[in-house]
Design an enzyme around this catalytic site. Structure first.
Site, PDB file in Angstrom:
ATOM      1  N   ARG A  83       0.831  -1.212   0.000  1.00  0.00           N
ATOM      2  CA  ARG A  83       0.000   0.000   0.000  1.00  0.00           C
ATOM      3  C   ARG A  83       0.860   1.255   0.000  1.00  0.00           C
ATOM      4  O   ARG A  83       0.377   2.348  -0.287  1.00  0.00           O
ATOM      5  CB  ARG A  83      -0.920   0.017   1.230  1.00  0.00           C
ATOM      6  CG  ARG A  83      -1.906  -1.122   1.304  1.00  0.00           C
ATOM      7  CD  ARG A  83      -2.856  -1.138   0.114  1.00  0.00           C
ATOM      8  NE  ARG A  83      -3.516   0.135  -0.057  1.00  0.00           N
ATOM      9  CZ  ARG A  83      -4.589   0.527   0.638  1.00  0.00           C
ATOM     10  NH1 ARG A  83      -5.134  -0.285   1.517  1.00  0.00           N
ATOM     11  NH2 ARG A  83      -5.126   1.714   0.424  1.00  0.00           N
ATOM     12  N   HIS A  84       2.145   1.093   0.334  1.00  0.00           N
ATOM     13  CA  HIS A  84       3.058   2.248   0.347  1.00  0.00           C
ATOM     14  C   HIS A  84       3.548   2.479  -1.078  1.00  0.00           C
ATOM     15  O   HIS A  84       4.406   1.766  -1.574  1.00  0.00           O
ATOM     16  CB  HIS A  84       4.190   2.005   1.351  1.00  0.00           C
ATOM     17  CG  HIS A  84       3.672   1.976   2.752  1.00  0.00           C
ATOM     18  ND1 HIS A  84       3.718   3.072   3.587  1.00  0.00           N
ATOM     19  CD2 HIS A  84       3.006   1.005   3.437  1.00  0.00           C
ATOM     20  CE1 HIS A  84       3.132   2.771   4.740  1.00  0.00           C
ATOM     21  NE2 HIS A  84       2.692   1.530   4.680  1.00  0.00           N
ATOM     22  N   GLU A  92       8.398  -8.791  -6.701  1.00  0.00           N
ATOM     23  CA  GLU A  92       8.014  -9.963  -5.921  1.00  0.00           C
ATOM     24  C   GLU A  92       8.213 -11.231  -6.753  1.00  0.00           C
ATOM     25  O   GLU A  92       8.056 -11.215  -7.980  1.00  0.00           O
ATOM     26  CB  GLU A  92       6.532  -9.832  -5.524  1.00  0.00           C
ATOM     27  CG  GLU A  92       6.089 -10.900  -4.537  1.00  0.00           C
ATOM     28  CD  GLU A  92       4.669 -10.652  -4.006  1.00  0.00           C
ATOM     29  OE1 GLU A  92       4.015  -9.682  -4.446  1.00  0.00           O
ATOM     30  OE2 GLU A  92       4.235 -11.447  -3.169  1.00  0.00           O
ATOM     31  N   SER A  94       7.564 -14.619  -8.618  1.00  0.00           N
ATOM     32  CA  SER A  94       6.391 -14.912  -9.443  1.00  0.00           C
ATOM     33  C   SER A  94       5.650 -16.160  -8.967  1.00  0.00           C
ATOM     34  O   SER A  94       6.276 -17.152  -8.601  1.00  0.00           O
ATOM     35  CB  SER A  94       6.823 -15.107 -10.898  1.00  0.00           C
ATOM     36  OG  SER A  94       5.697 -15.467 -11.679  1.00  0.00           O
ATOM     37  N   ARG A 193       4.174   2.078  10.411  1.00  0.00           N
ATOM     38  CA  ARG A 193       4.196   0.614  10.583  1.00  0.00           C
ATOM     39  C   ARG A 193       4.980   0.144  11.804  1.00  0.00           C
ATOM     40  O   ARG A 193       5.270  -1.045  11.916  1.00  0.00           O
ATOM     41  CB  ARG A 193       4.756  -0.036   9.317  1.00  0.00           C
ATOM     42  CG  ARG A 193       3.939   0.274   8.073  1.00  0.00           C
ATOM     43  CD  ARG A 193       2.495  -0.189   8.179  1.00  0.00           C
ATOM     44  NE  ARG A 193       1.765   0.054   6.941  1.00  0.00           N
ATOM     45  CZ  ARG A 193       0.518  -0.332   6.739  1.00  0.00           C
ATOM     46  NH1 ARG A 193      -0.150  -0.960   7.686  1.00  0.00           N
ATOM     47  NH2 ARG A 193      -0.082  -0.065   5.592  1.00  0.00           N
TER      48      ARG A 193
HETATM   49  C1  LIG Z   1      -2.778   1.169  11.382  1.00  0.00           C
HETATM   50  C2  LIG Z   1      -3.189   1.182   9.935  1.00  0.00           C
HETATM   51  C3  LIG Z   1      -4.432   0.707   9.562  1.00  0.00           C
HETATM   52  C4  LIG Z   1      -4.816   0.705   8.223  1.00  0.00           C
HETATM   53  N1  LIG Z   1      -6.037   0.229   7.869  1.00  0.00           N
HETATM   54  C5  LIG Z   1      -6.419   0.221   6.561  1.00  0.00           C
HETATM   55  C6  LIG Z   1      -7.712  -0.250   6.163  1.00  0.00           C
HETATM   56  O1  LIG Z   1      -8.505  -0.681   6.984  1.00  0.00           O
HETATM   57  N2  LIG Z   1      -8.018  -0.239   4.842  1.00  0.00           N
HETATM   58  C7  LIG Z   1      -7.157   0.247   3.894  1.00  0.00           C
HETATM   59  O2  LIG Z   1      -7.492   0.248   2.711  1.00  0.00           O
HETATM   60  N3  LIG Z   1      -5.942   0.708   4.243  1.00  0.00           N
HETATM   61  C8  LIG Z   1      -5.555   0.709   5.548  1.00  0.00           C
HETATM   62  N4  LIG Z   1      -4.305   1.174   5.883  1.00  0.00           N
HETATM   63  C9  LIG Z   1      -3.396   1.616   4.825  1.00  0.00           C
HETATM   64  C10 LIG Z   1      -3.318   3.159   4.736  1.00  0.00           C
HETATM   65  O3  LIG Z   1      -4.585   3.718   4.438  1.00  0.00           O
HETATM   66  C11 LIG Z   1      -2.303   3.572   3.668  1.00  0.00           C
HETATM   67  O4  LIG Z   1      -2.728   3.083   2.412  1.00  0.00           O
HETATM   68  C12 LIG Z   1      -0.918   3.032   3.918  1.00  0.00           C
HETATM   69  O5  LIG Z   1      -0.555   3.198   5.264  1.00  0.00           O
HETATM   70  C13 LIG Z   1       0.086   3.762   3.038  1.00  0.00           C
HETATM   71  O6  LIG Z   1       0.207   5.081   3.516  1.00  0.00           O
HETATM   72  P1  LIG Z   1       0.373   6.298   2.550  1.00  0.00           P
HETATM   73  O7  LIG Z   1      -0.736   6.396   1.560  1.00  0.00           O
HETATM   74  O8  LIG Z   1       0.612   7.506   3.415  1.00  0.00           O
HETATM   75  O9  LIG Z   1       1.759   5.920   1.812  1.00  0.00           O
HETATM   76  P2  LIG Z   1       2.193   6.163   0.311  1.00  0.00           P
HETATM   77  O10 LIG Z   1       1.305   5.474  -0.634  1.00  0.00           O
HETATM   78  O11 LIG Z   1       3.650   5.757   0.250  1.00  0.00           O
HETATM   79  O12 LIG Z   1       2.040   7.708   0.085  1.00  0.00           O
HETATM   80  C14 LIG Z   1       2.912   8.625   0.748  1.00  0.00           C
HETATM   81  C15 LIG Z   1       2.236   9.986   0.814  1.00  0.00           C
HETATM   82  O13 LIG Z   1       2.070  10.489  -0.512  1.00  0.00           O
HETATM   83  C16 LIG Z   1       0.826  11.185  -0.600  1.00  0.00           C
HETATM   84  N5  LIG Z   1      -0.045  10.500  -1.573  1.00  0.00           N
HETATM   85  C17 LIG Z   1       0.171   9.273  -2.126  1.00  0.00           C
HETATM   86  N6  LIG Z   1      -0.786   8.983  -2.998  1.00  0.00           N
HETATM   87  C18 LIG Z   1      -1.637  10.016  -3.000  1.00  0.00           C
HETATM   88  C19 LIG Z   1      -2.840  10.302  -3.678  1.00  0.00           C
HETATM   89  N7  LIG Z   1      -3.385   9.463  -4.552  1.00  0.00           N
HETATM   90  N8  LIG Z   1      -3.464  11.466  -3.437  1.00  0.00           N
HETATM   91  C20 LIG Z   1      -2.947  12.351  -2.566  1.00  0.00           C
HETATM   92  N9  LIG Z   1      -1.811  12.147  -1.851  1.00  0.00           N
HETATM   93  C21 LIG Z   1      -1.166  11.001  -2.085  1.00  0.00           C
HETATM   94  C22 LIG Z   1       0.230  11.200   0.809  1.00  0.00           C
HETATM   95  O14 LIG Z   1       0.676  12.362   1.478  1.00  0.00           O
HETATM   96  C23 LIG Z   1       0.850   9.978   1.438  1.00  0.00           C
HETATM   97  O15 LIG Z   1       0.906  10.029   2.859  1.00  0.00           O
HETATM   98  C24 LIG Z   1      -3.921   1.192   7.231  1.00  0.00           C
HETATM   99  C25 LIG Z   1      -2.655   1.662   7.619  1.00  0.00           C
HETATM  100  C26 LIG Z   1      -2.287   1.661   8.954  1.00  0.00           C
HETATM  101  C27 LIG Z   1      -0.910   2.166   9.316  1.00  0.00           C
END
Ligand SMILES: Cc1cc2nc3c(=O)[nH]c(=O)nc-3n(C[C@H](O)[C@H](O)[C@H](O)COP(=O)(O)OP(=O)(O)OC[C@H]3O[C@@H](n4cnc5c(N)ncnc54)[C@H](O)[C@@H]3O)c2cc1C
Length: 239
Positions: A83-84, A92, A94, A193
């Site tokens: 998700r990051h 990854e 295959s 994380r």
């Molecule tokens: C404790 C916890 C519980 C969670 N529970 C869930 C859940 O129930 N369901 C779920 O789907 N996910 C869940 N997540 C995942 C979370 O929503 C994020 O997808 C994940 O932590 C990645 O974070 P990020 O988007 O900040 O990181 P990255 O994708 O690396 O993005 C980094 C930063 O770039 C910016 N950014 C990236 N993409 C965009 C965009 N499209 N628009 C605007 N700004 C952007 C934001 O500032 C973001 O913080 C959870 C995460 C945690 C830590």
């Protein structure tokens, strides 16, 4: 057919390679020409300059380095790690070109895993299982893994596409991935994380995510020690 299933609790994060170091981040900020003064020469002022950058949230110099690690973890970890999106590159193993290894995750006994009275999903607090509870969990997981992998092999034997036969496998099977990332995104990842009381914005990650993140954190700290120290002092908030 009928492969022996391996049950594993280890979550491995191994250093592969890196580019740059603390002084390089400062040189990037100053946009020095290709023949900069030796990075060591700038060392004296590196910490103060990095502190300035972190305090002012001037983040892009922290993108001018990279770390590659190999992570071997169950697919449930990958679901969350992938998700990051920003600053990360992944490759990854295959599941289409080869048969997936029969290696499955079992939590260690010290992993808090029982929901008790008053449990809240929004602020999950789990208890260590009793030996009986732990045995029940492991028996269920092992049974499910064996049935799933057995059916996977039945389908492979019958000639089913590997990319489809794998659908029967759950998220407890291990997969390996090369992950390359810059320090800025690593700090952002660690902020979300790891579960640390000292964090300005505390997070409540999945236990296994916390474990792999702490291993990544140790590698990051070794190779960018000043940035790591300053990020900690800054409440573990990424610039
Ligand atoms: C404790 C916890 C519980 C969670 N529970 C869930 C859940 O129930 N369901 C779920 O789907 N996910 C869940 N997540 C995942 C979370 O929503 C994020 O997808 C994940 O932590 C990645 O974070 P990020 O988007 O900040 O990181 P990255 O994708 O690396 O993005 C980094 C930063 O770039 C910016 N950014 C990236 N993409 C965009 C965009 N499209 N628009 C605007 N700004 C952007 C934001 O500032 C973001 O913080 C959870 C995460 C945690 C830590």
């Amino acid at each position: 057919m009928g492969s022996e299933i391996e049950f594993r609790s280890e979550l491995a994060v191994d250093f592969i390679d890196k580019m740059g170091h603390d002084p390089r981040l400062v040189l990037a900020w100053l946009a020095f020409p290709p023949a900069p003064p030796a990075a060591e020469a700038a060392q004296g002022s590196v910490k103060g300059r990095l502190k300035f950058l972190i305090d002012k949230r001037h983040g892009t110099p922290f993108e001018c380095s990279a770390l590659t690690v190999r992570v071997h973890a169950p697919i449930k970890v990958w679901r969350e790690w992938h998700r990051h999106r920003v600053g990360w590159s992944y490759n990854e193993e295959s599941g289409r070109y080869k048969q997936l290894e029969p290696v499955f995750y079992l939590p260690p006994p010290d992993r808090p895993l029982m929901r008790r009275e008053g449990f809240k999903s929004s602020n999950p607090t789990l208890d260590i299982a009793t030996p009986e509870e732990y045995d029940l969990l492991c028996a269920s997981l092992k049974y499910g893994y064996r049935v799933a992998y057995g059916q996977y092999e039945v389908m492979l034997e019958a000639g089913v596409d590997r990319g489809l036969a794998r659908d029967v496998l759950g998220v407890g099977i291990y997969s390996a991935c090369y992950c390359t990332c810059n320090p800025r995104s690593i700090m952002h990842f660690l902020e979300l994380r790891t579960e640390e009381a000292a964090a300005r914005r505390p997070s409540k990650p999945l236990w296994e995510m916390h474990k792999v993140a702490k291993k990544l954190e140790a590698i990051f700290a070794e190779h960018w020690p000043l940035t790591y120290e300053l990020w900690n002092a800054h409440g573990r908030c990424a610039p």
